[in-house]
Each structure stands twice: as C-alpha cells, then as structure tokens.
Design an enzyme around this catalytic site. Structure first.
Site, PDB file in Angstrom:
ATOM      1  N   TYR A  70      88.944 108.937  90.843  1.00  0.00           N
ATOM      2  CA  TYR A  70      90.121 108.622  90.069  1.00  0.00           C
ATOM      3  C   TYR A  70      90.926 109.589  89.528  1.00  0.00           C
ATOM      4  CZ  TYR A  70      88.535 103.732  89.441  1.00  0.00           C
ATOM      5  OH  TYR A  70      88.041 102.300  89.939  1.00  0.00           O
TER       6      TYR A  70
ATOM      7  N   GLU B 180      91.663  97.006  91.216  1.00  0.00           N
ATOM      8  CA  GLU B 180      91.355  95.540  90.806  1.00  0.00           C
ATOM      9  C   GLU B 180      92.522  94.919  90.034  1.00  0.00           C
ATOM     10  OE1 GLU B 180      88.092  96.772  88.420  1.00  0.00           O
ATOM     11  OE2 GLU B 180      86.602  96.467  90.063  1.00  0.00           O
TER      12      GLU B 180
ATOM     13  N   GLU C  73      83.258  99.745  95.346  1.00  0.00           N
ATOM     14  CA  GLU C  73      82.453 100.056  94.270  1.00  0.00           C
ATOM     15  C   GLU C  73      81.087  99.202  94.318  1.00  0.00           C
ATOM     16  OE1 GLU C  73      84.163  99.353  90.758  1.00  0.00           O
ATOM     17  OE2 GLU C  73      86.154 100.597  90.986  1.00  0.00           O
TER      18      GLU C  73
ATOM     19  N   TYR D 130      75.424 106.138  83.129  1.00  0.00           N
ATOM     20  CA  TYR D 130      75.637 104.963  83.951  1.00  0.00           C
ATOM     21  C   TYR D 130      74.399 104.628  84.971  1.00  0.00           C
ATOM     22  CZ  TYR D 130      79.151 101.765  86.275  1.00  0.00           C
ATOM     23  OH  TYR D 130      79.596 100.578  86.630  1.00  0.00           O
TER      24      TYR D 130
END
Length: 643
Positions: free
Chosen positions: A75, A180, A260, A325
């Site tokens: 990103y 998204e 993803e 994560y």
C-alpha cells in the site's frame, strides 16, 4: 531487423532493444496472467513499508523471497507522504522508490496499491486529515474538492511509479485502483471512472489495473468497473469455490485472484490477540494454488503503528499499536511456524530458493530503567510544547480547524461560578473525540471518553483554570464514517452553563522531544524508586545506559495506565496495558545507541505507578489473559525477584 526477434539467432548486436521489452498482461483465453509472453502465477505477501523501519526492509524482503514468494503487495498511504497539504515527503522511512528498488534487487515483483484510499487499519484509511478542512466534503466520491485533491496527489505519485512498472523495465506488475470500494456507501461510478482515467493517463494504457472487493454481490457490484480487472479477497473460513464463482460473475475470463488472503487478523484495545491456525492457512493456500489462482497473503508481515498512525474501526475501541496480525513474520520480522507451513506448500508449485530463511533478528533484555517525573502540570511547559501559543475562540475548534491533525490539543477556559459540590461536566452530543483528561488548577479530576464516558464531576471556584487535554486516538479507517473529526466537536456543559471563551493550544510534543526536550532542560533532582502515585497527564524521563548492543527489544510499562513513549526522540506509539491485550511496545534495535545514553520519554495520561520504572524484555507480550498467564509468568521469570 524486427524479424530477428522470432528466429532465436544470437544476433544481439543487431537486434533493437525493443525486442527485449518486458511485458505483463492478462490472457483472457487461457485465464491467466502473461509475463513476457508466458503464463504466470503470482504467490505474494503484503508488507507495509510505512510500518517497518527502512533499515529492516531488506531483511524482511529477503525472508519473503526465501519463503518462496515471487511478489510483494504494498500500500501507499497518502497521508504518510503528504501530511501537510502540498508538502511531500519521500525520504527515510517514506522512501517508496528505495523500497521498490530493494524488492527488485531481492528478486520480487510488486503489486502496487496506491489508493488514494487504502483502509489497511491505517489512520483515516490513508486519506490525509487536511481534507476535512472542507466541512462538507464527501470523501471517496466525485465531490469536486475531494477529486481536486486526489488529482493533485496522483499527479505527484504516479509519475514516480511509472518507471518502476514491469513493462518499463521495473518490477510493478499490477496496480490497484482505490480499495474495496464496494464496501463504501457512495457507490459512485463517476469517481471510479475518473480514477481509471487518471491512472491510465499517468501510467499508460498497457498497465494492468485492478480492483479488490469483499466476497459479496453488493461489494463486487459497486467496486468493479469496466477496464479494471475485478479481484476478490477472503480468508480461511470462506468456501473457495463459491468465492471464485463470484469473481467469475464479474470477470468471466481471466486469472483467478485472491488479493487479500487473510493469514491472521487485527487487534483492538480491550480484545484478545487474534490468532489464525497455521495449518489451516497452509491448507487453504494449497487449495487455491491447485486451482491455478493467484494469491496474495495479507499480511505476510504486519509491523507496527508507530506514532499516531493506527486507525479505528466502527467499534468503540481503537486499533492497538502492534500490527503483528498473527502474520507469518512477526511484528519484529521473525519467522514463525506459519511461515514454514506456507513455504512447505509453495515448494509443491514452484522452485523455492535454496538455503535457510534468514534468522530472527537478535533480541536483548536490557532490564529495568528507573524514570523520574519532570513535568506534572502541562501548564508549566506550554511555551515549549505549544510554541505558537493559543488560539482564542468563543467555542471549541476541532483539530482540523487548528491544522493540528494528530496527537494532542489542550483546551483551556475558566470555571464560570463556584462549584463547591461535584458538578457534572457533560459532552451532550458525544463531542469528545476521542479522550479528554480534565484538570482544575492543575489538579486532575477525571476523563471523558468518546462513546463510553460522556459525564464526569468537577469541583472548584469561579475563575479557576479548567484544562481539557484532548487525545486523538486515530481516525476511522473503514466504512461510512471516515469523516472522523477530532477534538471538542461541540460545546461542553458544566452544570447549567455552556462553557465558552476558550484558549486552545495545539501541542507539538513530538517536535519538542525530537529536539531534545525534556532531557536537555538542565539539572534534575535524582530519581526515586518509590513514590506515591501521580494522577493526570505528566512527563517522565529516564536513560537506558549503553552496553555495546543495539538489538531489538520490547518495552513493558508495568502498572502504567495509558500514554505515549519516545525513545531517542522517536515516537514508538501508544501504550494502554490497563486495557490490553498488547502489553509491550516493539523497539527496533537500530533506534538504540550502543555507546551513548538512550533517552526515554513517557507521557502518562492517567496515573503513573508508585514505582517509576519500565522494563526492556527480549520477547513481546501481545495477549495477557487467564489462558496466557503461565507463558507471561515464564517470560518474566528472570525479573521476578525484583518485581
């Protein structure tokens, strides 16, 4: 001469350079990507350069390459590069082209996701807070003000990216447009068409542009657009066949793509640390690769929300500082069982580089450091931490109106009458965004908190100074409420009085600390190990003495409540052990001096402990629950005799 290109004759000296042009495209007949004219399947992992110090980029990329990945997905957070409107920063930890170059040197292709909105559990989804200076702006739409800002940004970013496209000799193979978008209420096709035009103009018509959306018809309908290849995202609990059937409704031909594939999940303050089973990740990954799908694992390494960069979901509590994560590489970049399981799967589908995966970076438990209180009343240092002085206003102003986009603002007024009995201070419209620490004449009286604590009691005399320190805990990064203004958004009511006549101090705490304050403020009294608790906002300092090492470590603030930590002037992020689950802050080794004293600065917002000390450990504590007690007891064993 062009005919020589198809003959296989080694006439290098006579063949034009165009014969060797790299190409990347979609083969709609064979349902695959084509790289240099040959079928290509990518196995990728997400990594965020903005969450990893630049001196560790090469290490992380090499670990990904040695796992068997052939691409990384990244990103680009707009607000990380244009924090102040019109001022662009692409240096140091923000040197995106350096990151792309390191990926290229490592042998990794790049899937670029430049937004302009990225979500990513990042502050405001990557959108700069200065957009909110336009009070009626409709973000992520064809709103004129928004689109002008987007166009200006992309006119800076995309020309930098064009030379890095694979078709131009670089390593970027595909570029996502927005992110998204189908999950957003606007469903504005004019906005998406404008973005498609901008991306094609700056990057060229041959660039493979794509969209990513959740695995529902609504999301795919609003998020997809002709000319942008539609992909899906989903995790281990999704029916793979059904998910790719949904992609096929929008892309009847072309490669299957899960942009993803969730290897873990995000953490909120007050929740348990998210965990996704390693064997399940490996099994689902294998099933997708058998189908010929292209897969990006989100995340492969999460990293850290240093400073103020964590976002907020629609839940009351914000996202924690760690972005571990439960990814294949930990927050500190260490290989895990999950990484090995993924590597075992990949070896079935492509040749994995020989040799071991680079080991974990060395860790060290530097032990306890005693701190001392240097500032107990912020009023005494306003000239240092608010050098521009106050802004006067009859009513409260938001952070955005003050152009103070992150961190803290002090709102000051006086009590309008005597309050001998506890009198309610009320935020009637839930207008405290996000937490307010209330003091009268420097004496802490309590806090107001968005969504949870809208009333507290105050006592004092007419004319007493009422200070309200407001903390921005991170803007909403997902959904319809990303217009997330900070500060006091509405007037406060004290008993029957509406408070007015404010002096508002934007606080540049980071600027002061990075310049050496408060360690450079002159002689201080010797620290004490035991003392009474001190309530309310205050600064505490200490020094970690050098021992010849600058290894990674983890900072534990035992019995501290909530606040912010800086090491050698660098903002490590927020701590909130009282709420959990995260109990330690990651300290990258290169931040530390191996032969000079290391300064520690703590802004405690609620209540410092009786023992003013912090602990540097060799391992993280990301989930303190009853079920984890034994693990944490063992991890603290070397220090139990002095706890």
């Amino acid at each position: 001469l062009p005919s020589f290109c198809t003959l296989g004759i080694p006439l290098t000296l006579f063949i034009p350079l165009t014969c060797f042009t790299q190409s990347f495209s979609i083969d709609y007949k064979s349902n695959c990507f084509l790289k240099d004219g040959k079928p290509f399947q990518y196995i990728s992992g997400s990594i965020h350069y903005s969450r990893i110090p630049h001196y560790y980029w090469k290490d992380r990329l090499m670990k990904m390459y040695m796992t068997g990945l052939n691409a990384v997905q990244v990103y680009v957070p707009w607000n990380y590069h244009e924090t102040v409107q019109g001022v662009y920063n692409f240096t140091g930890d923000r040197d995106l082209e350096r990151f792309l170059d390191l990926a290229n040197q490592t042998g990794l292709l790049v899937i670029l996701r430049p937004g302009p909105y990225i979500c990513a559990e990042w502050e405001m989804g990557g959108l700069p807070a200065w957009l909110l200076q336009k009070p009626n702006i409709v973000l992520r739409s064809a709103d004129t003000d928004y689109m002008q800002a987007v166009s200006n940004w992309l006119a800076v970013l995309l020309p930098k990216m064009k030379p890095w496209l694979y078709i131009n000799g670089g390593n970027i193979i595909t570029v996502q447009v927005e992110n998204e978008y189908g999950s957003y209420f606007a469903c504005d096709y004019n906005y998406m068409r404008h973005l498609r035009t901008l991306f094609s103009f700056f990057l060229g018509e041959e660039t493979v542009l794509f969209t990513t959306d959740g695995n529902t018809d609504k999301e795919m309908t609003c998020g997809s657009l002709e000319g942008l290849y539609a992909t899906v995202d989903f995790g281990t609990d999704t029916n793979i066949t059904e998910a790719f059937k949904r992609q096929r409704r929008y892309e009847p031909r072309g490669p299957l793509v899960n942009s993803e594939f969730y290897t873990g999940w995000l953490d909120h303050w007050g929740d348990q640390h998210a965990v996704v089973d390693a064997q399940k990740v490996g099994r689902v990954l294998e099933e997708m690769l058998v189908m010929g799908a292209n897969v990006n694992m989100y995340m492969f390494e999460g990293g850290t929300n240093f400073g103020y960069w964590n976002g907020k979901t629609l839940r009351p509590y914000r996202l924690v500082t760690s972005y571990d994560y439960d990814a294949p590489l930990t927050e500190a970049g260490d290989p895990t069982e999950k990484l090995l399981a993924i590597r075992d799967v990949i070896t079935q589908f492509r040749e994995v580089p020989s040799g071991p995966i680079p080991p974990a970076t060395p860790k060290f438990a530097y032990g306890f450091v005693t701190l001392q209180k240097v500032v107990g009343n912020l009023s005494s240092v306003l000239s240092v931490i608010s050098p521009l002085g106050p802004v006067k206003s009859q009513h409260p102003l938001t952070f955005e109106e003050l152009k103070q986009y992150y961190g803290y603002v002090l709102y000051r007024t006086t009590l309008p009458r005597d309050l001998s009995e506890p009198t309610p201070l009320i935020s009637p419209l839930n207008g405290v965004h996000d937490r307010a620490y209330v003091s009268v004449n420097g004496v802490y009286q309590g806090l107001l908190e968005r969504d949870t604590t809208l009333v507290m009691n105050v006592t004092g005399q007419r004319g007493d100074t009422l200070d309200i320190l407001v903390e921005n805990m991170g803007r909403v990064n997902f959904g319809s409420k990303i217009n997330d203004y900070k500060g006091l958004l509405s007037s406060l009511i004290l008993g029957r009085d509406i408070l007015a006549d404010w002096q508002i101090y934007p606080l540049d705490i980071d600027g002061a600390i990075s310049a050496g304050w408060p360690h450079s403020r002159g002689p201080k009294s010797p620290p004490t190990r035991l003392r009474e608790s001190s309530a309310g906002p205050g600064f505490y300092t200490g020094t970690l003495q050098p021992n010849g090492l600058s290894w990674d470590t983890f900072l534990k603030l035992t019995d501290w409540k909530k606040g912010q930590v800086w090491i050698n002037g660098v903002n490590l992020g927020r701590y909130w052990p009282a709420r959990g689950p995260q109990k330690t802050l990651y300290v990258p080794g290169p931040l530390l001096n191996s032969n000079l004293p290391n300064t520690i600065t703590v802004l405690e917002l609620e209540s410092a402990p009786a023992q003013l000390r912090v602990l540097f450990m060799e391992r993280p504590l990301l989930n303190i629950t009853a079920g984890k007690f034994l693990f944490n007891l063992i991890s603290l064993f070397p220090y139990l005799h002095i706890l």
